[in-house]
Write a protein that holds these residues in place. Structure first.
Motif, PDB file in Angstrom:
ATOM      1  N   UNK A  70       0.904  -1.365   0.146  1.00 47.03           N
ATOM      2  CA  UNK A  70      -0.002  -0.084   0.284  1.00 47.03           C
ATOM      3  C   UNK A  70       0.819   1.289  -0.127  1.00 47.03           C
ATOM      4  N   UNK A  71       0.074   2.402   0.330  1.00 53.21           N
ATOM      5  CA  UNK A  71       0.795   3.650   0.406  1.00 53.21           C
ATOM      6  C   UNK A  71       1.627   3.931   1.528  1.00 53.21           C
ATOM      7  N   UNK A  72       1.572   2.990   2.654  1.00 51.58           N
ATOM      8  CA  UNK A  72       2.171   3.195   3.877  1.00 51.58           C
ATOM      9  C   UNK A  72       3.557   2.712   3.653  1.00 51.58           C
ATOM     10  N   UNK A  73       4.779   3.409   3.971  1.00 52.83           N
ATOM     11  CA  UNK A  73       5.929   2.803   3.738  1.00 52.83           C
ATOM     12  C   UNK A  73       6.298   1.901   4.503  1.00 52.83           C
ATOM     13  N   UNK A  74       6.053   1.710   5.971  1.00 53.69           N
ATOM     14  CA  UNK A  74       6.516   0.809   6.803  1.00 53.69           C
ATOM     15  C   UNK A  74       5.289  -0.293   7.412  1.00 53.69           C
ATOM     16  N   UNK A  75       4.430  -0.556   6.390  1.00 53.26           N
ATOM     17  CA  UNK A  75       3.443  -1.446   6.620  1.00 53.26           C
ATOM     18  C   UNK A  75       3.784  -2.794   6.662  1.00 53.26           C
ATOM     19  N   UNK A  76       3.546  -3.589   7.488  1.00 50.50           N
ATOM     20  CA  UNK A  76       3.638  -4.991   7.661  1.00 50.50           C
ATOM     21  C   UNK A  76       2.225  -5.575   7.659  1.00 50.50           C
ATOM     22  N   UNK A  77       2.093  -6.663   6.987  1.00 50.80           N
ATOM     23  CA  UNK A  77       0.928  -7.392   6.843  1.00 50.80           C
ATOM     24  C   UNK A  77       1.185  -8.880   6.940  1.00 50.80           C
ATOM     25  N   UNK A  78       0.236  -9.633   7.573  1.00 45.70           N
ATOM     26  CA  UNK A  78       0.274 -11.137   7.501  1.00 45.70           C
ATOM     27  C   UNK A  78       0.157 -11.644   6.297  1.00 45.70           C
ATOM     28  N   UNK A  79       0.888 -12.953   6.199  1.00 43.95           N
ATOM     29  CA  UNK A  79       0.629 -13.735   4.966  1.00 43.95           C
ATOM     30  C   UNK A  79       0.550 -15.070   5.299  1.00 43.95           C
ATOM     31  N   UNK A  80      -0.715 -15.374   5.854  1.00 46.64           N
ATOM     32  CA  UNK A  80      -0.981 -16.660   6.409  1.00 46.64           C
ATOM     33  C   UNK A  80      -0.688 -17.832   5.388  1.00 46.64           C
ATOM     34  N   UNK A  81      -0.946 -17.739   4.215  1.00 41.64           N
ATOM     35  CA  UNK A  81      -0.947 -18.853   3.277  1.00 41.64           C
ATOM     36  C   UNK A  81       0.670 -18.908   2.813  1.00 41.64           C
ATOM     37  N   UNK A  82       1.523 -17.828   2.981  1.00 40.44           N
ATOM     38  CA  UNK A  82       3.080 -17.851   2.658  1.00 40.44           C
ATOM     39  C   UNK A  82       2.874 -17.825   1.293  1.00 40.44           C
ATOM     40  N   UNK A  83       2.231 -16.965   0.493  1.00 43.45           N
ATOM     41  CA  UNK A  83       2.492 -17.136  -1.017  1.00 43.45           C
ATOM     42  C   UNK A  83       2.558 -15.624  -1.594  1.00 43.45           C
ATOM     43  N   UNK A  84       2.590 -14.674  -0.528  1.00 42.83           N
ATOM     44  CA  UNK A  84       2.580 -13.345  -1.229  1.00 42.83           C
ATOM     45  C   UNK A  84       4.155 -13.129  -1.770  1.00 42.83           C
ATOM     46  N   UNK A  85       4.167 -12.188  -2.703  1.00 45.55           N
ATOM     47  CA  UNK A  85       5.690 -12.135  -3.409  1.00 45.55           C
ATOM     48  C   UNK A  85       6.479 -11.149  -2.328  1.00 45.55           C
ATOM     49  N   UNK A  86       7.818 -11.282  -2.708  1.00 47.56           N
ATOM     50  CA  UNK A  86       8.706 -10.468  -2.037  1.00 47.56           C
ATOM     51  C   UNK A  86       9.045 -10.805  -0.737  1.00 47.56           C
ATOM     52  N   UNK A  87       9.921 -10.228  -0.101  1.00 47.14           N
ATOM     53  CA  UNK A  87      10.702 -10.464   1.246  1.00 47.14           C
ATOM     54  C   UNK A  87       9.703 -10.661   2.301  1.00 47.14           C
ATOM     55  N   UNK A  88      10.060 -11.994   3.069  1.00 48.86           N
ATOM     56  CA  UNK A  88       9.131 -12.183   4.207  1.00 48.86           C
ATOM     57  C   UNK A  88       9.918 -12.481   5.240  1.00 48.86           C
ATOM     58  N   UNK A  89       9.283 -12.466   6.556  1.00 50.86           N
ATOM     59  CA  UNK A  89       9.775 -12.970   7.760  1.00 50.86           C
ATOM     60  C   UNK A  89       9.061 -13.772   8.520  1.00 50.86           C
ATOM     61  N   UNK A  90       9.161 -14.636   9.450  1.00 60.61           N
ATOM     62  CA  UNK A  90       8.393 -15.436  10.094  1.00 60.61           C
ATOM     63  C   UNK A  90       8.457 -15.078  11.555  1.00 60.61           C
ATOM     64  N   UNK A  91       7.219 -15.359  12.189  1.00 56.25           N
ATOM     65  CA  UNK A  91       6.853 -15.030  13.501  1.00 56.25           C
ATOM     66  C   UNK A  91       5.958 -15.837  14.349  1.00 56.25           C
ATOM     67  N   UNK A  92       6.248 -16.260  15.469  1.00 54.54           N
ATOM     68  CA  UNK A  92       5.331 -17.133  16.227  1.00 54.54           C
ATOM     69  C   UNK A  92       3.951 -16.359  16.225  1.00 54.54           C
ATOM     70  N   UNK A  93       2.705 -16.894  15.965  1.00 52.66           N
ATOM     71  CA  UNK A  93       1.547 -16.242  16.188  1.00 52.66           C
ATOM     72  C   UNK A  93       1.124 -15.932  17.611  1.00 52.66           C
ATOM     73  N   UNK A  94       2.101 -15.318  18.401  1.00 59.82           N
ATOM     74  CA  UNK A  94       1.527 -14.973  19.918  1.00 59.82           C
ATOM     75  C   UNK A  94       2.091 -13.436  20.118  1.00 59.82           C
ATOM     76  N   UNK A  95       1.255 -12.859  21.109  1.00 66.13           N
ATOM     77  CA  UNK A  95       1.585 -11.648  21.326  1.00 66.13           C
ATOM     78  C   UNK A  95       2.867 -11.394  21.808  1.00 66.13           C
ATOM     79  N   UNK A  96       3.250 -12.151  22.568  1.00 67.32           N
ATOM     80  CA  UNK A  96       4.699 -12.450  23.208  1.00 67.32           C
ATOM     81  C   UNK A  96       5.855 -12.012  22.253  1.00 67.32           C
ATOM     82  N   UNK A  97       5.829 -13.035  21.213  1.00 64.26           N
ATOM     83  CA  UNK A  97       6.691 -12.742  20.129  1.00 64.26           C
ATOM     84  C   UNK A  97       6.609 -11.548  19.219  1.00 64.26           C
TER      85      UNK A  97
END
Length: 104
Positions: A43-70
């Protein structure tokens, strides 16, 4: 000359089956299916991070445990900006919402 076999640097590596990734929050290794992939939003926001639950979005990705602590650890350590190579501060509102839905 007989060479001795070196012990593996990661002794628990054999216990994880399938692709293995590292959580950017707690830095623990886990199988790819246990982690939530996040990507830089298009989108237009430069620092927006969005979830990719299917793992199929293009581009560089990072992984995170789906917990509030992580998630809190990753935000505190500024891991999103480093892992996704963001120029601005990471906006993780969409990821927070997604994790909140998973935890309820």
């Amino acid at each position: 000359m007989v060479r001795e076999r070196r012990p593996s640097a990661c002794p628990d590596q054999g216990s994880l089956t399938g692709p293995v990734r590292t959580c950017i929050g707690c830095r623990e290794r886990a199988t790819k299916s246990e982690l939530l992939r996040v990507v830089k939003g298009s989108g237009t926001t430069a620092g927006a991070v969005v979830p990719d639950p299917r793992g199929s979005a293009p581009g560089r990705g990072a992984h995170l445990h789906p917990t509030t602590e992580c998630l809190e650890l990753a935000v505190r350590r500024r891991a999103f900006a480093r892992a996704l190579r963001l120029d601005a501060k990471a906006e993780v509102g969409a990821v927070e919402d997604h994790i909140a839905l998973l935890c309820t």
